[in-house]
Structure formats: C-alpha cells, structure tokens
Write an enzyme that holds these catalytic residues in place. Sequence first.
Site, PDB file in Angstrom:
ATOM      1  N   HIS A   1       0.753  -1.142  -0.064  1.00  0.00           N
ATOM      2  CA  HIS A   1      -0.041  -0.299  -0.037  1.00  0.00           C
ATOM      3  C   HIS A   1       0.931   1.413  -0.110  1.00  0.00           C
ATOM      4  O   HIS A   1       1.983   1.309   0.136  1.00  0.00           O
ATOM      5  CB  HIS A   1      -1.076   0.181   1.297  1.00  0.00           C
ATOM      6  CG  HIS A   1      -0.167   0.076   2.511  1.00  0.00           C
ATOM      7  ND1 HIS A   1       0.526  -0.817   3.088  1.00  0.00           N
ATOM      8  CD2 HIS A   1      -0.158   1.293   3.401  1.00  0.00           C
ATOM      9  CE1 HIS A   1       1.192  -0.438   4.265  1.00  0.00           C
ATOM     10  NE2 HIS A   1       0.920   0.848   4.528  1.00  0.00           N
TER      11      HIS A   1
ATOM     12  N   ASP B   1       0.253   5.083   1.993  1.00  0.00           N
ATOM     13  CA  ASP B   1      -0.828   5.547   3.169  1.00  0.00           C
ATOM     14  C   ASP B   1      -1.788   6.387   2.710  1.00  0.00           C
ATOM     15  O   ASP B   1      -1.509   7.490   2.089  1.00  0.00           O
ATOM     16  CB  ASP B   1       0.452   6.337   4.256  1.00  0.00           C
ATOM     17  CG  ASP B   1       1.453   5.129   4.602  1.00  0.00           C
ATOM     18  OD1 ASP B   1       1.082   4.136   4.935  1.00  0.00           O
ATOM     19  OD2 ASP B   1       2.442   5.546   4.871  1.00  0.00           O
TER      20      ASP B   1
ATOM     21  N   HIS C   1       4.554   0.171   0.104  1.00  0.00           N
ATOM     22  CA  HIS C   1       5.482  -0.590   0.891  1.00  0.00           C
ATOM     23  C   HIS C   1       4.404  -1.658   1.800  1.00  0.00           C
ATOM     24  O   HIS C   1       3.287  -1.587   1.453  1.00  0.00           O
ATOM     25  CB  HIS C   1       5.801   0.317   1.963  1.00  0.00           C
ATOM     26  CG  HIS C   1       5.101   1.079   2.631  1.00  0.00           C
ATOM     27  ND1 HIS C   1       4.245   2.405   2.245  1.00  0.00           N
ATOM     28  CD2 HIS C   1       4.504   0.946   3.947  1.00  0.00           C
ATOM     29  CE1 HIS C   1       3.394   2.619   3.338  1.00  0.00           C
ATOM     30  NE2 HIS C   1       3.457   2.078   4.315  1.00  0.00           N
TER      31      HIS C   1
ATOM     32  N   ARG D   1       5.512   6.177  14.582  1.00  0.00           N
ATOM     33  CA  ARG D   1       5.324   6.505  13.303  1.00  0.00           C
ATOM     34  C   ARG D   1       4.934   7.889  13.174  1.00  0.00           C
ATOM     35  O   ARG D   1       3.776   8.130  13.969  1.00  0.00           O
ATOM     36  CB  ARG D   1       4.272   5.396  12.679  1.00  0.00           C
ATOM     37  CG  ARG D   1       3.799   5.718  11.159  1.00  0.00           C
ATOM     38  CD  ARG D   1       2.574   4.562  11.068  1.00  0.00           C
ATOM     39  NE  ARG D   1       2.292   4.477   9.654  1.00  0.00           N
ATOM     40  CZ  ARG D   1       1.672   5.373   8.927  1.00  0.00           C
ATOM     41  NH1 ARG D   1       1.020   6.430   9.320  1.00  0.00           N
ATOM     42  NH2 ARG D   1       1.451   5.035   7.631  1.00  0.00           N
TER      43      ARG D   1
HETATM   44  O1  LIG Z   1       5.270  -2.395  10.072  1.00  0.00           O
HETATM   45  C1  LIG Z   1       5.952  -2.133   8.912  1.00  0.00           C
HETATM   46  O2  LIG Z   1       6.718  -2.648   8.531  1.00  0.00           O
HETATM   47  C2  LIG Z   1       5.092  -1.127   7.977  1.00  0.00           C
HETATM   48  C3  LIG Z   1       4.200  -0.386   8.593  1.00  0.00           C
HETATM   49  C4  LIG Z   1       3.440   0.305   7.656  1.00  0.00           C
HETATM   50  O3  LIG Z   1       2.832  -0.107   6.530  1.00  0.00           O
HETATM   51  C5  LIG Z   1       2.998   1.719   7.597  1.00  0.00           C
HETATM   52  O4  LIG Z   1       3.665   2.427   8.706  1.00  0.00           O
HETATM   53  O5  LIG Z   1       2.266   2.197   7.016  1.00  0.00           O
END
Ligand SMILES: O=C(O)CCC(=O)C(=O)O
Length: 293
Positions: free
Chosen positions: A110, A112, A268, A284
């Site tokens: 995806h 974000d 990602h 994050r």
């Molecule tokens: O947990 C991860 O490795 C990626 C997390 C993820 O997809 C995000 O933070 O949008």
Amino acid sequence: MTVATAMKVTPLTPAIGAEITGVDLSGTPTGSDIAAIHRALLDHLVIVIRDQKLTPPEQIAFTKHWGSLVRRIATDFLHPEYPDVLVLSNRVVDGKPAGATEAYAGFTWHADLTYAERPSLGSMLHALEVPEEGGDTAFANMYRAYETLPEAMRRKIDTLRALHIRDRRKNPRAQITKKEGFVHDIDKYFDIPAPDSVHPIVRTHPETGRKALFVNPRFAVAIENMPDEEAQPLLDELFEHQKRPEFTYRHKWRLGDLVFWDNRCTIHLACGGIKPPGIRTLHRTSIAGDVPF
Ligand SMILES: O=C(O)CCC(=O)C(=O)O
C-alpha cells in the site's frame, strides 16, 4: 558562521532507497541539512537516516518540515501524550497489544491513506526496539513500475481512475487471516466510517513532475466506468507488476533508524515474521498530502 555538514547519502539499490549518515536530527537540523534530506527523498524515494535517538516531540518537529501531520482515524495505539505519533509494536502488556502490529497493519502492499481525498505525502518510522530476525519493511518504486509497463498499457491507464476504500472487509485482496494469539478487535477499527476516494491510476508527482503508478492492492478495489470483468484482471496485472523485485528495497531494521518514504511514488509492505522473543517497536508520523492529479 556556517558549519560544514558531514551528511553522506549512499544509494541502497539501483532502483530505490538511500542511506543517510552523519546527521543528528535531535537538535535543530540546519536549513541546508533539511534541503539535502529533501533532495535525497525526491531522488531516492525512501531514505534511511541512521543512528537517531528521537523523542516523540523531536520526531514531530522533524516531520513538520514537510507539512502538517495526519493522525490515524482509530485512536488505539496513538502515543498517549503525543497523539501525532502512532506506536507500532508487537509487545504484549497484560495480555493486550501495546501497539499496532503487522498482523493487521501494513501486511498488504500500500501507500498511506490512499482511501482519503488527500493521501499522505510521506511517512516516517523510527526504530526504538528491533528484533534479531524478521519485521522487515519492503518498498517499491512506482515511477519504475509505470515506466516499465508496455506502451499500450501506459496509454490505456493514463486516463483511468480507481476507487480506493479503507474498509478491509470489503476488499478481497486484503483479508486478514487471524494469527494465533492475536487479540485485537480489528472490526472496531473499520466500523469508524471514512469516505472512499477516486484517484488517477497514474499520478503526476507534484514536485518532480514524473508519472507514477498510483494503485495498490490494500485500497484500490475497482476502476471507474469499467465493468469488474475487465477491471479486476487489469488491477491484478498492475498489482503483480508493481512489486517486481527489481523495483524494490527490503529494509532490515537497525536500532535508531528513521525511515522516511514518499507515498506519492512508492508502495510499501510490512513483511512480518518477527522471530520470538524479538520485539519491534517503531514510532510513526505521517504528513498530509495533496489531491493527486
Ligand atoms: O510495520 C511495517 O513494517 C510497515 C508499517 C506500515 O505499513 C506503515 O506504517 O504504513
């Protein structure tokens, strides 16, 4: 007086990703450091800034150089004091998860917030705890994905738009298979309504002017004005193409990494597979973006 910066940018793969060393983001990065980091992001799409030790306010301050922050719709796992920070962790405290885990967050490719009218410009993850094995995050270059499609396909998708939705329960490509010991009620999260959005399948990056493939299997479920018999095989073809290994970089986390990616030209994936008793805790932050065109 200007102080010469020791910042060094080293590409990680021919297609995507660069490592940045020699910068400390905990103080006040200089304007030239921020400009160099921004340039590296536009050139390499994903940057891995090593050896940082950022408090939530420091990570927030750094993120704000790129715009205002976006908060997750569901409040579970937002940092209790700094709700602009989402905690990703597989740690379990008193039988309850201490953070969002890859058991349900990020395990389908995806970018974000593409279900939103203004998807995220970019996001950052800062590694506070890392496991010995597993928990990698993979990234793929969507300029390359677009540029390597056959010309007829590029012409076909250039004017098409896709529907992006948040509710995983309505997306057969993004179903959750409940893992053993997984206790979080994921339906609660999807019961919070969020508007769906329609975006061009090929978007123009507002800063580089380059075209990027802008669909992903986590959120894109249909094509505007196209019957599903035609749209679903086309989406499947694009989803298969966009994750080709030559477009990707797989990040193995090191303590102190701050990974910053551009959601306008990448997708990602949380690769999962953290080997017990390994714990991965990441903070994050995510930046508000524009309406894709
Ligand atoms: O947990 C991860 O490795 C990626 C997390 C993820 O997809 C995000 O933070 O949008």
